[in-house]
Design an enzyme around this catalytic site. Structure first.
Site, PDB file in Angstrom:
ATOM      1  N   GLU A 173      -4.422  -4.942 -15.426  1.00 34.49           N
ATOM      2  CA  GLU A 173      -4.206  -5.635 -14.156  1.00 34.49           C
ATOM      3  C   GLU A 173      -3.879  -7.111 -14.373  1.00 34.49           C
ATOM      4  O   GLU A 173      -3.004  -7.647 -13.713  1.00 34.49           O
ATOM      5  CB  GLU A 173      -5.427  -5.489 -13.243  1.00 34.49           C
ATOM      6  CG  GLU A 173      -5.632  -4.090 -12.703  1.00 34.49           C
ATOM      7  CD  GLU A 173      -4.605  -3.648 -11.676  1.00 34.49           C
ATOM      8  OE1 GLU A 173      -3.895  -4.504 -11.099  1.00 34.49           O
ATOM      9  OE2 GLU A 173      -4.507  -2.433 -11.436  1.00 34.49           O
ATOM     10  N   ASP A 177      -1.633  -9.859  -5.124  1.00 30.04           N
ATOM     11  CA  ASP A 177      -2.857  -9.567  -5.869  1.00 30.04           C
ATOM     12  C   ASP A 177      -3.288 -10.824  -6.605  1.00 30.04           C
ATOM     13  O   ASP A 177      -2.450 -11.530  -7.166  1.00 30.04           O
ATOM     14  CB  ASP A 177      -2.614  -8.449  -6.883  1.00 30.04           C
ATOM     15  CG  ASP A 177      -2.224  -7.132  -6.236  1.00 30.04           C
ATOM     16  OD1 ASP A 177      -2.653  -6.873  -5.110  1.00 30.04           O
ATOM     17  OD2 ASP A 177      -1.489  -6.360  -6.882  1.00 30.04           O
TER      18      ASP A 177
END
Length: 139
Positions: free
Chosen positions: A48, A64
């Site tokens: 991520e 994000d």
């Protein structure tokens, strides 16, 4: 040049060393949380954010933020995302500082609600069902 060197870590974020991140996750009760191991969480964070506290990804209508890549549509308010639910009741900018305590609390809330790590595409695409022992080896 010395001042420039001091300024860069603040703008680029902090990449938390692998074993330090393992220790942080263990200290914060991630082992066994929602039936997942620290190795699962380490793989998630690797794919991520590359362990970077300032990581940012633009998804078009939402973004994000931070080490766990927490989304502005559902979990935080960035002042840009229309209809943000702000489920963790926090400004997205708080997920990009070097204090990851609030990131941890929000990530655990997401995992608890989802009963696992499926909200994270990094985990689903690269970690689920794989041998992840290398992520914690030697730590």
């Amino acid at each position: 040049l010395v001042f420039l060197g001091l300024a860069l870590p603040g703008t680029q974020g902090r990449k938390i060393p692998r074993c330090e991140m393992v220790k942080i996750l263990r200290q914060n009760g991630f082992e066994g949380f929602v039936g997942k191991t620290v190795a699962d969480w380490m793989c998630l964070v690797k794919y991520e954010s590359e362990y970077n506290t300032k990581a940012y990804h633009d998804n078009g209508p939402s973004r994000d933020y931070g080490i766990f890549q927490l989304n502005s549509k559902y979990w935080c308010n960035d002042g840009k995302t229309a209809g943000s639910a702000n489920g963790c009741h926090i400004s997205c900018s708080k997920f990009q500082d070097d204090n990851i305590n609030d990131d941890i609390q929000c990530a655990k809330k997401i995992a608890q609600e989802a009963r696992g790590l499926t909200p994270w595409y990094g985990w689903k695409n690269y970690c689920r069902g794989k041998d992840l022992s290398s992520f914690v080896k030697g730590c």
